[in-house]
Design an enzyme around this catalytic site. Structure first.
Site, mmCIF file in Angstrom:
data_model
loop_
_atom_site.group_PDB
_atom_site.id
_atom_site.type_symbol
_atom_site.label_atom_id
_atom_site.label_comp_id
_atom_site.label_asym_id
_atom_site.label_seq_id
_atom_site.Cartn_x
_atom_site.Cartn_y
_atom_site.Cartn_z
ATOM 1 N N ASP A 184 -5.125 17.779 -4.349
ATOM 2 C CA ASP A 184 -4.367 17.136 -5.429
ATOM 3 C C ASP A 184 -5.194 16.006 -6.052
ATOM 4 O O ASP A 184 -4.688 14.916 -6.304
ATOM 5 C CB ASP A 184 -3.040 16.595 -4.893
ATOM 6 N N LEU A 219 4.293 -0.506 -4.305
ATOM 7 C CA LEU A 219 3.086 -0.187 -5.071
ATOM 8 C C LEU A 219 3.318 0.991 -6.005
ATOM 9 O O LEU A 219 2.588 1.173 -6.974
ATOM 10 C CB LEU A 219 1.927 0.130 -4.128
ATOM 11 N N LYS A 259 -6.679 13.924 -8.833
ATOM 12 C CA LYS A 259 -6.296 13.642 -10.218
ATOM 13 C C LYS A 259 -6.572 12.166 -10.479
ATOM 14 O O LYS A 259 -6.819 11.393 -9.537
ATOM 15 C CB LYS A 259 -4.825 13.983 -10.440
ATOM 16 N N PRO A 260 -6.550 11.718 -11.741
ATOM 17 C CA PRO A 260 -6.911 10.325 -12.041
ATOM 18 C C PRO A 260 -6.055 9.284 -11.322
ATOM 19 O O PRO A 260 -6.555 8.211 -10.984
ATOM 20 C CB PRO A 260 -6.731 10.253 -13.560
ATOM 21 N N VAL A 264 -6.282 -0.627 -1.270
ATOM 22 C CA VAL A 264 -7.352 -0.755 -2.259
ATOM 23 C C VAL A 264 -6.828 -1.608 -3.410
ATOM 24 O O VAL A 264 -5.896 -1.214 -4.120
ATOM 25 C CB VAL A 264 -7.799 0.626 -2.771
ATOM 26 N N GLU A 324 -5.822 2.326 4.109
ATOM 27 C CA GLU A 324 -6.483 1.119 3.604
ATOM 28 C C GLU A 324 -5.891 0.724 2.250
ATOM 29 O O GLU A 324 -5.692 1.575 1.374
ATOM 30 C CB GLU A 324 -7.973 1.410 3.461
ATOM 31 N N VAL A 331 5.548 4.179 -1.909
ATOM 32 C CA VAL A 331 4.347 3.526 -1.394
ATOM 33 C C VAL A 331 4.569 2.024 -1.439
ATOM 34 O O VAL A 331 4.905 1.471 -2.493
ATOM 35 C CB VAL A 331 3.098 3.896 -2.219
#
Length: 673
Positions: A138, A22, A140-141, A95, A93, A30
């Site tokens: 942390d 991911l 952030k967008p 998403v 989880e 990830v």
């Protein structure tokens, strides 16, 4: 979007099959993983170079335990973790949605209801995170994922594990992305310590980016950006006026001038409806309302709505007969009083609160015109005043999923009911009431108690009865003195998570309802389908409430005025002893190379402090620090006054504690933040 696994990537980690990548971040890789039951999850494998670091593993374990307590209100739920795996990992989880940064890069800035939805969603997540005593650090967008219906915030609370790892973090290196850092994160000497207010500042920077496509302190380099954060006002050009005013408040230089996360969420919900209704979905508004977790007791008068029993009545068929109840608005189970209470087992590693309720600690004294909760006669006594309902001020720890509550309750005046709220959000939630001759179970709302079901009991005025509430999925069962008496299926009305507290109801509207509570225990209960832990056996932790023991513990609260402390027992072991306790192969790196390992019990207990208790620190009279035996704590006398000054900020610290007969006789500093 999922990318294929790379050469060298594992195919499986901790029992989770890895399906693809991911992403890659500062924390590590990830992966998209698959739980044995088929559920998709996100598996975060920590960078291999961090694995040998004992300090990192201990901090990572502590922060993961905290993050697990965050309720799932616009957050990606922490599902599993193994800090002691050869390659530590975290499971959250999955998403299925793009990050906010990806959406802005592809489509440009958000506007209207879409922007307000993101603002409310991220504020909702911060309210939930801070309500569990966790700081994101942390935000952030790229840590905001836009799932269908609800934005989701990820990676909360984990940054501190990296921040505290001296071997891998230089003294001049900051953890986080500069454009979203608060002034205190850059220069805490002048702006104060980093706390929840830093997340609120980051929220303002994230929403500015979401609404304009740029950060509020944008400059040509990280150094120049940091300088603008410290000295210049934010550039909020392009944000709609009502939202711009809220964002400006969150970007104040002084942390004390910013709203809290809960206050921020309320500011957003109070904005003119014309600015937010276009795209805000009902499930987001529901999550926002649930996250407004106010730990203060009930303040305003409320009316009780009792379900009228039309023609059915409540049957009490003799001492050995059936207790039955049938009321509109709920499902009540008919049970035999000889039927045993449903069995339950504490979830492995799940949170727990234990309090004798004989002094202020996790539950506190509170006095208002509407009522009062005071400690007297070795118990917590609650009385009504001008209001027919009064809640005591209890712990803010949220409980999600299955849970069990046990407490002793006594009705001291006729017409009184001892009230137990659970899964409580704000001032609303399911309510179990032990009254003089009956038990009730319903949903406490702003309009009163609704959907209430009842079961009769023999009168026992003045006698302490043992009450247990077992919550499984969306159903609750109440047992009294070991016998199940009432069950209710709440369905979708049951909140996903919330607090537990006690109080009093004045069913007779006498103005003098009086009840007492003693010996409270609240635990996360193992679900019916819970599988044995894959991380090996969980060792026994010291019971600080009885006998003579010595243990390392986290000190959550210290109240010398009431001679009480709230402690969380933990293991603080050499690597070799840790591996023996967890039955880890002695050739494992943790057994050979790790000087110290820690494991938290995740259990908060209230322990009284003896009048002659001794206190110690690492500092000698000249101020020099000598850390000779960490597991025993400091050896230099500190005195109760100095010890109190060290912990007056209320931050959790690690101490070595000795108890005799269930009372603290020695506390020595092991670690303070």
């Amino acid at each position: 979007m999922t990318d294929p696994l790379l050469p060298g990537d594992p195919a499986e980690l901790g029992g989770y099959r890895l399906l693809g990548r991911l992403g890659q971040g500062g924390m590590g890789a990830v992966y998209l993983g698959e739980h044995p039951d088929g559920r998709l999850v996100a598996v975060k494998m920590i960078r291999p170079e961090l694995a040998p670091d004992t300090e990192f593993r201990a901090r990572f374990r502590s922060e993961v335990n905290r993050a697990r307590q965050v309720p799932p209100f616009c957050t990606a739920e922490v599902l599993d973790a193994d800090p002691d795996h050869p390659t530590p990992y975290l499971v959250v989880e999955y998403v299925d949605g793009p990050s906010l940064s990806a959406v802005i890069a592809r489509n440009g800035p958000l506007g209207g209801g879409a922007l307000h939805s993101v603002a409310v969603g991220v504020a909702t997540a911060l309210a939930a995170i801070h309500g569990a005593s966790v700081i994101h650090r942390d935000l952030k967008p790229s840590n905001v994922l836009l799932a269908p219906g609800l934005p989701k915030v990820i990676d909360f609370g984990i940054a501190r594990a990296f921040e505290a790892t001296s071997r891998h973090t230089r003294t001049d290196q900051m953890v986080g992305t500069v454009a979203y850092m608060a002034p205190e994160s850059i220069d805490n000497e002048h702006f104060g310590e980093v706390g929840p207010a830093a997340d609120v500042f980051a929220w303002g920077a994230v929403i500015t980016y979401a609404g304009t496509g740029r950060t509020p302190f944008r400059a040509d380099s990280p150094t120049a950006t940091a300088a603008r954060i410290l000295t210049q006002p934010p550039d909020l050009t392009g944000l709609p006026a009502p939202l711009r005013q809220v964002v400006a408040r969150t970007l104040e230089k002084n942390p004390a001038d910013r709203p809290t996360a809960s206050e921020l969420l309320q500011l957003l919900l109070d904005l003119d409806p014309g600015d937010k209704t276009e795209l805000i979905r009902p499930e987001l508004l529901q999550a926002a309302a649930a996250a407004q977790n106010n730990p203060r007791p009930h303040r305003r008068p409320r009316r009780l709505r009792r379900t009228v029993l039309a023609g059915l009545g409540v049957l009490a068929l003799g001492a050995g007969g059936l207790f039955a109840s049938h009321t509109a608005g709920g499902v009540s189970k008919t049970v035999n009083p000889a039927e045993s209470a449903p069995a339950w087992q504490r979830a492995d590693g799940g949170p727990a609160l234990i309090d004798r309720l004989d002094r202020p600690a996790q539950w506190r004294e509170w006095v208002e015109a509407e009522g009062r909760c005071l400690f007297a006669n070795g118990r917590l006594e609650a009385r009504t005043g001008m209001a027919p309902v009064f809640r005591c001020s209890g712990p803010s720890d949220p409980f999600a999923k299955d849970q069990a509550i046990r407490v002793g309750a006594a009705i001291l005046t006729p017409g009184s009911c001892a009230a137990i709220w659970f899964r409580m959000v704000g001032t609303e939630g399911p309510l179990a009431s032990l009254c003089e001759t009956e038990v009730r179970l319903g949903l406490d709302t702003a309009d009163g108690v609704t959907g209430e079901v009842q079961a009769a009991l023999p009168s026992a005025l003045g006698r302490v009865r043992r009450v247990e509430v077992l919550v499984r999925d969306q159903q609750a069962t109440v047992s009294v003195d070991g016998a199940a008496v009432l069950t209710k299926q709440f369905g979708a009305a049951m909140p996903a998570a919330g607090r537990v507290t006690f109080g009093v109801l004045d069913a007779a509207i006498s103005g003098n309802a009086h009840v007492a509570f003693t010996g409270a225990e609240v635990v996360a209960a193992a679900s019916r389908s819970a599988a044995p832990s894959a991380s090996g056996p969980r060792p026994r932790f010291a019971d600080l409430t009885r006998g003579n023991v010595t243990s390392v513990a986290t000190l959550h609260a210290y109240d010398p005025a009431h001679a009480s402390a709230v402690l969380e027992p933990m293991l603080f072991l050499t690597g070799d002893a840790y591996c023996r306790a967890f039955q880890i192969d002695r050739s494992d790196d943790r057994c050979v190379h790790h000087a110290w390992m820690t494991e938290s019990s995740n259990t908060k207990v209230t322990v009284p402090i003896a009048a002659n208790a001794k206190y110690f620190t690492w500092e000698d009279p000249d101020g020099a620090v000598h850390m000779d035996a960490p597991e025993k704590g400091g050896t230099y006398p500190a005195g109760a006054k100095k010890f109190a000054q060290m912990f007056k900020k209320g931050e959790a610290s690690m101490i070595a504690v000795t108890t005799e007969g269930g009372r603290i006789t020695r506390m020595a500093v092991v670690y303070t933040p």
